[in-house]
Design a protein around this motif. Sequence first.
Motif, PDB file in Angstrom:
ATOM      1  N   GLU A 521       0.862  -1.238  -0.003  1.00 18.30           N
ATOM      2  CA  GLU A 521       0.234   0.178  -0.012  1.00 18.30           C
ATOM      3  C   GLU A 521       0.792   1.543   0.118  1.00 18.30           C
ATOM      4  O   GLU A 521       1.782   1.398   0.543  1.00 18.30           O
ATOM      5  CB  GLU A 521      -0.915   0.051   1.144  1.00 18.30           C
ATOM      6  N   VAL A 522       0.604   2.188  -1.040  1.00 15.89           N
ATOM      7  CA  VAL A 522       1.514   3.495  -0.904  1.00 15.89           C
ATOM      8  C   VAL A 522       0.372   4.543  -0.979  1.00 15.89           C
ATOM      9  O   VAL A 522      -0.332   4.515  -1.670  1.00 15.89           O
ATOM     10  CB  VAL A 522       2.270   3.484  -2.402  1.00 15.89           C
ATOM     11  N   GLU A 523       0.607   5.698  -0.341  1.00 11.04           N
ATOM     12  CA  GLU A 523       0.055   6.610  -0.183  1.00 11.04           C
ATOM     13  C   GLU A 523       0.733   8.105  -0.173  1.00 11.04           C
ATOM     14  O   GLU A 523       2.021   7.951   0.109  1.00 11.04           O
ATOM     15  CB  GLU A 523      -0.804   6.882   1.105  1.00 11.04           C
ATOM     16  N   HIS A 524       0.180   9.124  -0.767  1.00 10.30           N
ATOM     17  CA  HIS A 524       1.193  10.330  -0.898  1.00 10.30           C
ATOM     18  C   HIS A 524       0.398  11.192   0.370  1.00 10.30           C
ATOM     19  O   HIS A 524      -0.532  11.005   0.907  1.00 10.30           O
ATOM     20  CB  HIS A 524       0.362  11.296  -1.988  1.00 10.30           C
ATOM     21  N   TYR A 525       1.378  11.960   1.175  1.00  5.89           N
ATOM     22  CA  TYR A 525       1.359  12.258   2.401  1.00  5.89           C
ATOM     23  C   TYR A 525       0.176  13.257   2.381  1.00  5.89           C
ATOM     24  O   TYR A 525      -0.462  13.339   3.465  1.00  5.89           O
ATOM     25  CB  TYR A 525       2.589  13.186   2.665  1.00  5.89           C
ATOM     26  N   THR A 526      -0.336  13.890   1.480  1.00  4.80           N
ATOM     27  CA  THR A 526      -1.460  14.757   1.677  1.00  4.80           C
ATOM     28  C   THR A 526      -2.602  13.666   1.920  1.00  4.80           C
ATOM     29  O   THR A 526      -3.593  14.374   2.850  1.00  4.80           O
ATOM     30  CB  THR A 526      -1.901  15.660   0.164  1.00  4.80           C
ATOM     31  N   VAL A 527      -3.076  12.606   1.230  1.00  6.87           N
ATOM     32  CA  VAL A 527      -3.998  11.746   1.697  1.00  6.87           C
ATOM     33  C   VAL A 527      -3.908  11.226   3.079  1.00  6.87           C
ATOM     34  O   VAL A 527      -4.876  11.229   3.993  1.00  6.87           O
ATOM     35  CB  VAL A 527      -3.966  10.719   0.741  1.00  6.87           C
ATOM     36  N   PHE A 528      -2.464  10.833   3.411  1.00  9.07           N
ATOM     37  CA  PHE A 528      -2.263  10.290   4.534  1.00  9.07           C
ATOM     38  C   PHE A 528      -2.560  11.391   5.754  1.00  9.07           C
ATOM     39  O   PHE A 528      -2.999  10.797   6.651  1.00  9.07           O
ATOM     40  CB  PHE A 528      -0.657   9.920   4.589  1.00  9.07           C
ATOM     41  N   LEU A 529      -2.200  12.495   5.669  1.00 14.93           N
ATOM     42  CA  LEU A 529      -2.187  13.630   6.896  1.00 14.93           C
ATOM     43  C   LEU A 529      -3.548  13.788   7.052  1.00 14.93           C
ATOM     44  O   LEU A 529      -4.192  14.109   7.932  1.00 14.93           O
ATOM     45  CB  LEU A 529      -1.480  14.719   6.400  1.00 14.93           C
ATOM     46  N   GLU A 530      -4.428  14.020   5.705  1.00 13.62           N
ATOM     47  CA  GLU A 530      -5.822  14.269   5.949  1.00 13.62           C
ATOM     48  C   GLU A 530      -6.566  12.898   6.607  1.00 13.62           C
ATOM     49  O   GLU A 530      -7.411  13.544   7.420  1.00 13.62           O
ATOM     50  CB  GLU A 530      -6.462  14.255   4.521  1.00 13.62           C
ATOM     51  N   GLY A 531      -6.066  11.852   6.506  1.00 11.15           N
ATOM     52  CA  GLY A 531      -6.812  10.797   7.453  1.00 11.15           C
ATOM     53  C   GLY A 531      -6.335  11.088   8.952  1.00 11.15           C
ATOM     54  O   GLY A 531      -7.395  10.670   9.822  1.00 11.15           O
ATOM     55  N   LEU A 532      -5.129  11.449   8.874  1.00 16.02           N
ATOM     56  CA  LEU A 532      -4.817  11.617  10.530  1.00 16.02           C
ATOM     57  C   LEU A 532      -5.694  12.603  11.266  1.00 16.02           C
ATOM     58  O   LEU A 532      -6.051  12.419  12.254  1.00 16.02           O
ATOM     59  CB  LEU A 532      -3.370  11.885  10.527  1.00 16.02           C
ATOM     60  N   VAL A 533      -5.845  13.750  10.349  1.00 14.84           N
ATOM     61  CA  VAL A 533      -6.521  14.834  11.069  1.00 14.84           C
ATOM     62  C   VAL A 533      -8.093  14.531  11.352  1.00 14.84           C
ATOM     63  O   VAL A 533      -8.574  14.776  12.277  1.00 14.84           O
ATOM     64  CB  VAL A 533      -6.395  16.065  10.173  1.00 14.84           C
ATOM     65  N   LYS A 534      -8.704  13.869  10.223  1.00 16.75           N
ATOM     66  CA  LYS A 534     -10.069  13.580  10.147  1.00 16.75           C
ATOM     67  C   LYS A 534     -10.211  12.580  11.410  1.00 16.75           C
ATOM     68  O   LYS A 534     -11.273  12.475  11.897  1.00 16.75           O
ATOM     69  CB  LYS A 534     -10.466  12.949   9.173  1.00 16.75           C
ATOM     70  N   SER A 535      -9.276  11.520  11.590  1.00 20.31           N
ATOM     71  CA  SER A 535      -9.501  10.583  12.835  1.00 20.31           C
ATOM     72  C   SER A 535      -9.175  11.071  14.198  1.00 20.31           C
ATOM     73  O   SER A 535      -9.418  10.424  15.084  1.00 20.31           O
ATOM     74  CB  SER A 535      -8.365   9.500  12.485  1.00 20.31           C
ATOM     75  N   GLY A 536      -8.846  12.476  14.192  1.00 14.61           N
ATOM     76  CA  GLY A 536      -8.538  13.096  15.375  1.00 14.61           C
ATOM     77  C   GLY A 536      -6.935  12.977  16.025  1.00 14.61           C
ATOM     78  O   GLY A 536      -6.557  13.323  17.011  1.00 14.61           O
ATOM     79  N   ARG A 537      -6.341  12.269  15.197  1.00 15.48           N
ATOM     80  CA  ARG A 537      -5.004  11.707  15.733  1.00 15.48           C
ATOM     81  C   ARG A 537      -4.011  12.910  15.536  1.00 15.48           C
ATOM     82  O   ARG A 537      -2.912  13.135  16.536  1.00 15.48           O
ATOM     83  CB  ARG A 537      -4.326  10.518  14.738  1.00 15.48           C
ATOM     84  N   LEU A 538      -4.084  13.738  14.503  1.00 13.75           N
ATOM     85  CA  LEU A 538      -3.223  14.995  14.225  1.00 13.75           C
ATOM     86  C   LEU A 538      -4.286  16.251  14.520  1.00 13.75           C
ATOM     87  O   LEU A 538      -5.288  16.244  13.739  1.00 13.75           O
ATOM     88  CB  LEU A 538      -2.833  14.993  12.825  1.00 13.75           C
TER      89      LEU A 538
END
Length: 661
Positions: A521-538
């Motif tokens: 699995e490979v992600e670009h950091y924009t997609v990865f960070l958006e997921g972290l923010v939406k999940s509340g982790r970031l």
Amino acid sequence: MEFAREIYWNIGHDAIVLLPMYLLSLAAMAVAGWGFWQRIRVYRQGKPADRTTDPAGRLALLLRDALGQVKVLHVPGAGTAHALFFWGFALLFIGTLLIMAQADFTDPLFGLRFLKGNFYKAFSLTLDLAGAVSILMLLGLLVRRFIVRPAGLETKRDDVVMHALLLLILVTGFVIEGARMAVTELGTPLASWSPVGLIFAQSFAGFGEEGLRTLHAGTWWLHFALVLGFIGLIPFTKFRHIFTTPANYFLLDNGPKGRLSTLDLEDEAAESFGAAHVSNLSWKDIFDADACTQCKRCQDRCPAHNTDKPLSPMKIVNQIGELAFARPQDSLIDTCQKEALWACTTCLACQDICPASIEHVSKIVDMRRHLVLMEGEFPGEEVMGAVDALEVNGNPLGMGYASRGDWAAGLPVVTLAEDAEVDILYFVGCYASFDKRNQAVARSFVQLCAAAGVKVGILGKEEKCCGEPVRKLGNEYLYQSLAAGNMEQMQNYGVKKVVTTCPHCFNTLARDYRDLGFELEVEHYTVFLEGLVKSGRLKLRPEPFSATYHDSCTLGRYNDIYGSPRALLEMAGCELVEMDKNRAESFCCGAGGGRILAEEKLGSRISVKRVQMAAATAAPMLVSNCPFCLTMFEDGVKGAELDGRLIARDLAELLAARIQA
């Protein structure tokens, strides 16, 4: 009274009329069929290419794009006029088929007449308006091509023939209708259901019945001859795009956008690699030339062409066709010209806007492959130096491979050699590893991950360039060698997920490596960070600022990632001011296609043109998500003398400055 009309009025409907009419129609279709068969023989000069997988999906795409004119409508003005003309002409064709069906089949065989009553009124009105719209749109397109003459729009004999023939067919159709109506419908309620025909009928009213019948019969046979000529000319003129363009929707590569073929470098039967002659291309590459309508949309969108470089994607495609049909033994590269081939940034703008779904980029890369792999030629000595550095140190910047992870000193990041139990492998890429400006982006990303509790690992000195720049330049051998080394390291460490801050690395690992057996699995950091923010982790602390955002070609057009970066900007407090050319219409930074390694010697600088677009928004900041873009924009700001008015930043830097404690 029953609303209907006599079909074949004044012409007759006996064998004396029908037999020659159908024989001539069959003859015209036979000529067209023979013409297409001759062209198919030329297509077959190319190598095999399987474009039949998922036939149902392909057919659905054909129907959507052809009947809906979806791609044609991407550009307003001429695109809208073409779509309206197409729909109008299609309705007239359907109307003709319905008339033929009743007159020659349902009525004589079953006594069934459906062209009557309210249906006939709707039928008559629809066809009348369709004909009027077709004429108006055709006249508009005629004025554009022959009077306005937009720069770069080439007009040839085919264009004259097409416009004249179509206009004559449409106008004679109304003359026929007007002459018939002047005798049979003037003064009746039925006449109002053919408003355009009524105008013609009223203008012919003084001719007398005998004159009207003569006008009607003569024009009817002329109209019929014009239609036969139209059918017969289809494969021999640009009319062929009526069939070849929809066919291209069916034949589209249904894999990842912009995908390049992966060469089998172990093929002992291969006499050469890349394309030196049209026979080295696929049959689809030759077919594309017949699907091209020479609308110049690809040329208008091409960043190289827009900065005065000798590249026109439209000309490349048509030069391939010209060689295939006239001079197949001639050099493909000499015809297309090396300067044009090296100017391409592989940004995919040409393919994205093409209404005929032509694949331009793979053709250019195939010719580059021959230049590099068979002739050892590169666009400049600086590129040869970068390639040598890649072979020795695994990066094009000439830095020692042992220092690849030095940027991470003091940061909460481990090399997999030290500890392979990590949440993600950060595939750093060459610029974020060695370029001081882009090292700040890498550090920002690690800080964001740490704030979200994500354990980050890197390969450090064991990481090599993903190989994308040299692959786009044509060096498939070096690309596959680099890819094999990277894949082996990741598999040895049992990596589960990879994140990159470089769209080029992301696209290469997530899509191109798949052909070589890579499955992580490979992600670009924009997609990865958006997921972290939406999940509340970031958690981010919004701070108001104004900026414009650049959609990198590889993240945007190649992968359709437009929402995640904008969502993160909004979360950071950004007041976003979009450039005119944004999202799928974004203008390249100039670094793609391996051009990051080459000096820009011809025309003006693409990066300067792009930062000038950013400056036109009056936003003080230009945000990107790609190390190539950031590098080009910092140079572009200086080149455009915009220091103090515009600064270039990576999205990761802005987010890291807004981490909420």
